[in-house]
Scaffold this motif. Structure first.
Motif, PDB file in Angstrom:
ATOM      1  N   HIS A   1      -1.974   4.173 -15.596  1.00 44.33           N
ATOM      2  CA  HIS A   1      -1.315   4.106 -16.897  1.00 44.33           C
ATOM      3  C   HIS A   1      -0.935   5.512 -17.347  1.00 44.33           C
ATOM      4  CE1 HIS A   1      -3.155  -0.064 -18.073  1.00 44.33           C
ATOM      5  NE2 HIS A   1      -2.224  -0.131 -17.130  1.00 44.33           N
ATOM      6  N   ALA A   2       0.268   5.644 -17.859  1.00 46.47           N
ATOM      7  CA  ALA A   2       0.779   6.961 -18.262  1.00 46.47           C
ATOM      8  C   ALA A   2       1.586   6.815 -19.542  1.00 46.47           C
ATOM      9  CB  ALA A   2       1.636   7.563 -17.155  1.00 46.47           C
ATOM     10  N   THR A   3       0.892   6.930 -20.660  1.00 43.16           N
ATOM     11  CA  THR A   3       1.526   6.890 -21.975  1.00 43.16           C
ATOM     12  C   THR A   3       0.958   8.016 -22.819  1.00 43.16           C
ATOM     13  OG1 THR A   3      -0.185   5.392 -22.816  1.00 43.16           O
ATOM     14  CG2 THR A   3       1.838   4.377 -21.974  1.00 43.16           C
ATOM     15  N   ASN A   4       1.702   8.427 -23.823  1.00 48.05           N
ATOM     16  CA  ASN A   4       1.108   9.327 -24.798  1.00 48.05           C
ATOM     17  C   ASN A   4      -0.014   8.585 -25.521  1.00 48.05           C
ATOM     18  OD1 ASN A   4       4.265  10.764 -25.080  1.00 48.05           O
ATOM     19  ND2 ASN A   4       2.448  12.006 -24.747  1.00 48.05           N
ATOM     20  N   SER A   5      -1.024   9.316 -25.931  1.00 45.36           N
ATOM     21  CA  SER A   5      -2.226   8.727 -26.517  1.00 45.36           C
ATOM     22  C   SER A   5      -1.983   8.227 -27.935  1.00 45.36           C
ATOM     23  CB  SER A   5      -3.355   9.759 -26.516  1.00 45.36           C
ATOM     24  OG  SER A   5      -3.631  10.207 -25.207  1.00 45.36           O
TER      25      SER A   5
ATOM     26  N   THR B   1       6.241   7.097 -25.982  1.00 44.57           N
ATOM     27  CA  THR B   1       5.998   8.039 -24.884  1.00 44.57           C
ATOM     28  C   THR B   1       7.258   8.832 -24.579  1.00 44.57           C
ATOM     29  OG1 THR B   1       4.332   6.558 -23.927  1.00 44.57           O
ATOM     30  CG2 THR B   1       5.258   8.248 -22.479  1.00 44.57           C
ATOM     31  N   TRP B   2       7.126  10.139 -24.578  1.00 48.33           N
ATOM     32  CA  TRP B   2       8.244  11.040 -24.296  1.00 48.33           C
ATOM     33  C   TRP B   2       8.450  11.141 -22.794  1.00 48.33           C
ATOM     34  CZ3 TRP B   2       7.884  17.043 -24.503  1.00 48.33           C
ATOM     35  CH2 TRP B   2       9.163  17.596 -24.297  1.00 48.33           C
TER      36      TRP B   2
ATOM     37  N   GLY C   1       0.826  -1.205   0.000  1.00 48.04           N
ATOM     38  CA  GLY C   1       0.000   0.000   0.000  1.00 48.04           C
ATOM     39  C   GLY C   1       0.855   1.248   0.000  1.00 48.04           C
ATOM     40  N   ALA C   2       1.978   1.165  -0.749  1.00 49.11           N
ATOM     41  CA  ALA C   2       3.010   2.196  -0.626  1.00 49.11           C
ATOM     42  C   ALA C   2       2.859   3.373  -1.575  1.00 49.11           C
ATOM     43  CB  ALA C   2       4.388   1.564  -0.816  1.00 49.11           C
ATOM     44  N   GLY C   3       2.101   3.222  -2.667  1.00 46.42           N
ATOM     45  CA  GLY C   3       2.041   4.367  -3.563  1.00 46.42           C
ATOM     46  C   GLY C   3       1.533   4.023  -4.944  1.00 46.42           C
ATOM     47  N   TYR C   4       2.194   4.612  -5.944  1.00 48.65           N
ATOM     48  CA  TYR C   4       1.714   4.570  -7.321  1.00 48.65           C
ATOM     49  C   TYR C   4       2.570   3.650  -8.190  1.00 48.65           C
ATOM     50  CZ  TYR C   4      -0.490   8.908  -5.725  1.00 48.65           C
ATOM     51  OH  TYR C   4      -1.198   9.848  -5.016  1.00 48.65           O
ATOM     52  N   VAL C   5       1.930   2.714  -8.852  1.00 45.93           N
ATOM     53  CA  VAL C   5       2.565   1.954  -9.927  1.00 45.93           C
ATOM     54  C   VAL C   5       2.187   2.668 -11.220  1.00 45.93           C
ATOM     55  CG1 VAL C   5       2.546  -0.208 -11.227  1.00 45.93           C
ATOM     56  CG2 VAL C   5       2.561  -0.249  -8.719  1.00 45.93           C
ATOM     57  N   VAL C   6       3.171   3.191 -11.916  1.00 43.72           N
ATOM     58  CA  VAL C   6       2.915   3.985 -13.117  1.00 43.72           C
ATOM     59  C   VAL C   6       3.424   3.214 -14.329  1.00 43.72           C
ATOM     60  CG1 VAL C   6       3.298   6.183 -14.288  1.00 43.72           C
ATOM     61  CG2 VAL C   6       3.121   6.110 -11.791  1.00 43.72           C
ATOM     62  N   ARG C   7       2.500   2.578 -15.038  1.00 40.64           N
ATOM     63  CA  ARG C   7       2.882   1.822 -16.232  1.00 40.64           C
ATOM     64  C   ARG C   7       3.021   2.757 -17.423  1.00 40.64           C
ATOM     65  NH1 ARG C   7      -1.671  -2.526 -15.303  1.00 40.64           N
ATOM     66  NH2 ARG C   7      -0.679  -3.900 -13.754  1.00 40.64           N
ATOM     67  N   THR C   8       4.099   2.572 -18.152  1.00 42.51           N
ATOM     68  CA  THR C   8       4.326   3.370 -19.345  1.00 42.51           C
ATOM     69  C   THR C   8       4.854   2.456 -20.444  1.00 42.51           C
ATOM     70  OG1 THR C   8       5.273   5.452 -20.144  1.00 42.51           O
ATOM     71  CG2 THR C   8       6.687   4.056 -18.746  1.00 42.51           C
ATOM     72  N   ALA C   9       5.252   3.024 -21.581  1.00 44.76           N
ATOM     73  CA  ALA C   9       5.625   2.181 -22.715  1.00 44.76           C
ATOM     74  C   ALA C   9       6.485   2.943 -23.718  1.00 44.76           C
ATOM     75  CB  ALA C   9       4.364   1.671 -23.423  1.00 44.76           C
TER      76      ALA C   9
ATOM     77  N   PRO D   1      -6.215  12.823 -20.489  1.00 45.83           N
ATOM     78  CA  PRO D   1      -5.295  11.911 -21.157  1.00 45.83           C
ATOM     79  C   PRO D   1      -4.074  12.661 -21.683  1.00 45.83           C
ATOM     80  CG  PRO D   1      -7.551  11.487 -21.852  1.00 45.83           C
ATOM     81  CD  PRO D   1      -7.578  12.744 -21.043  1.00 45.83           C
ATOM     82  N   MET D   2      -2.949  12.022 -21.673  1.00 46.72           N
ATOM     83  CA  MET D   2      -1.734  12.630 -22.211  1.00 46.72           C
ATOM     84  C   MET D   2      -1.885  12.827 -23.724  1.00 46.72           C
ATOM     85  SD  MET D   2       0.912  10.406 -19.870  1.00 46.72           S
ATOM     86  CE  MET D   2       2.416  10.847 -20.749  1.00 46.72           C
ATOM     87  N   ARG D   3      -1.191  13.826 -24.253  1.00 46.26           N
ATOM     88  CA  ARG D   3      -1.381  14.169 -25.661  1.00 46.26           C
ATOM     89  C   ARG D   3      -0.951  13.033 -26.595  1.00 46.26           C
ATOM     90  NH1 ARG D   3       3.212  18.927 -26.319  1.00 46.26           N
ATOM     91  NH2 ARG D   3       4.750  17.983 -24.917  1.00 46.26           N
ATOM     92  N   HIS D   4      -1.356  13.143 -27.844  1.00 43.43           N
ATOM     93  CA  HIS D   4      -1.073  12.124 -28.847  1.00 43.43           C
ATOM     94  C   HIS D   4       0.431  11.942 -29.019  1.00 43.43           C
ATOM     95  CE1 HIS D   4      -1.009  10.122 -32.801  1.00 43.43           C
ATOM     96  NE2 HIS D   4      -2.249   9.731 -32.502  1.00 43.43           N
ATOM     97  N   TRP D   5       0.845  10.716 -29.261  1.00 45.03           N
ATOM     98  CA  TRP D   5       2.277  10.428 -29.358  1.00 45.03           C
ATOM     99  C   TRP D   5       2.959  11.241 -30.452  1.00 45.03           C
ATOM    100  CZ3 TRP D   5       4.628   8.716 -33.757  1.00 45.03           C
ATOM    101  CH2 TRP D   5       3.840   8.132 -34.744  1.00 45.03           C
TER     102      TRP D   5
END
Length: 285
Positions: free
Chosen positions: A206-210, A183-184, A140-148, A265-269
Motif C-alpha cells: 500500500h502506498a498512500t499519503n498518511s 495522495t500526491w 510472481g512478477a513483482g509489486y502490486v502498489v495500491r494507492t488512492a 510511512p508516507m507523509r501526511h496527506w
C-alpha cells in the motif's frame, strides 16, 4: 537501472518518468501512441528490445463511471493486458510494478485495510483492477502498489477540479461520507522507486499519503490554500450525488512496515498537498 514505463503520458507515468530521470536512471517512457498494450506481439517485441531492469505499467483504464457500461473494454487494459505483461516479465526475471487502487475493497471497514484484507470491489473499475492484481501475483512478477485519490500536476483530478470550481461558483457542495487518503503523484513516484530499490519481497504494497479525510475535507483544504473561505464548501451525502459506479464509503489503506523494511510511512496527506501546491498551481495557471 533501465526502467520501461508504459502509459507515460498519464499523471503517474509522467511523474515517475521525471523523478527517475532526475535521479539519473535510464528511462524508456512509452505512451499509448508508442505502445498499445492490447497488441501482445508488440508488447513482447518492445520488452525484448528495451531489455529493461524494471517495468512500471502506468497504463490503465481510469474512467470509473464509464467502466460500468464498458467493463469488457476496461478489463482488456486493466486485466488481460496486465496478465500478458506479467507473464513476459516473470519469464525474463524483470520486476513489474503494477499500480492498483483502494477500490478493490468494499468500503465497509471501520479501520484501515491491511494489504492482506479480503477484496470485494463495489464497481466494474475495481473488478478490472483486481483482475490485474491477481495476474501479477499469480505470475510472481513483482509489486502490486495500491494507492488512492491521486492528484498531480498532469491530468485531471479532484484537486484540480476544486481549483477550477473555486473560480466559477460562489459555493460548492461536496460529499462528506466517503473517507480516503489524498495522495500526491510526486510522493507515490518516490515510493515506487524506493520500493524497487529496497529489494522488498514481491506482492501487495500500500502506498498512500498518511492520515485520512473526506472529499469535503479535501475541498476545504484546497480552498484554504487558494486563500479562499473554506466555508464556501458545503457538505452533502453521496445519496445526493448519484453516480453510475458505487464508491466505497471507507477505503483507507494501512501500510505494514514489515512488507518493505526501511521504508517509513508516507507523509501526511495535508503536508504532501502543501508541498505540492506551488508545482500544481504553476502547472494549472
Amino acid at each position: 537501472m533501465r526502467w520501461l514505463i508504459t502509459g507515460a503520458a498519464g499523471m503517474l507515468g509522467r511523474e515517475l518518468s521525471a523523478r527517475l530521470q532526475a535521479a539519473g536512471a535510464e528511462v524508456v517512457a512509452l505512451t499509448r501512441a508508442d505502445l498499445d498494450l492490447l497488441d501482445e506481439p508488440a508488447v513482447r517485441r518492445t520488452v525484448a528490445a528495451c531489455a529493461p531492469d524494471v517495468v512500471a505499467n502506468c497504463a490503465a483504464w481510469t474512467a470509473v463511471d464509464d467502466a460500468e457500461t464498458a467493463e469488457e473494454a476496461a478489463l482488456a487494459i486493466n486485466g488481460r493486458a496486465v496478465a500478458v505483461l506479467a507473464e513476459i516479465c516473470a519469464a525474463r526475471g524483470i520486476p513489474l510494478v503494477q499500480p492498483s487502487t483502494d477500490y478493490v475493497f468494499p468500503g465497509t471497514a471501520t479501520a484501515p485495510y491491511p494489504e492482506d484484507a479480503p477484496t470485494a470491489p463495489l464497481n466494474a473499475y475495481g473488478r478490472t483492477k483486481l483482475a490485474g492484481e491477481r495476474a501479477v501475483l499469480a505470475a510472481g512478477a513483482g509489486y502490486v502498489v495500491r494507492t488512492a485519490w491521486l492528484y498531480g500536476a498532469h491530468g485531471p483530478s479532484f484537486v484540480r477540479t476544486m481549483v477550477r470550481l473555486s473560480r466559477e461558483r460562489e459555493t460548492l457542495t461536496v460529499v462528506d461520507d466517503q473517507r480516503g487518503q489524498p495522495t500526491w503523484t510526486g510522493d507515490l513516484a518516490e515510493r515506487i522507486i524506493a520500493l524497487v530499490d529496497s529489494g522488498a519481497p514481491f506482492g501487495v504494497h500500500h502506498a498512500t499519503n498518511s492520515g485520512e479525510t473526506t472529499w469535503y475535507g479535501l475541498a476545504r483544504e484546497v480552498f484554504a490554500l487558494l486563500g479562499e473561505d473554506p466555508d464556501r464548501v458545503r457538505p452533502t451525502t453521496s445519496e445526493n450525488f448519484p453516480r453510475p459506479a458505487a464508491r466505497p464509503a471507507y477505503s483507507v489503506l494501512a501500510q505494514d512496515p514489515a512488507r518493505a523494511p526501511g521504508l517509513p510511512p508516507m507523509r501526511h496527506w495535508r503536508k504532501a498537498l502543501h508541498a505540492a501546491w506551488p508545482e500544481l498551481i504553476a502547472a494549472w495557471s
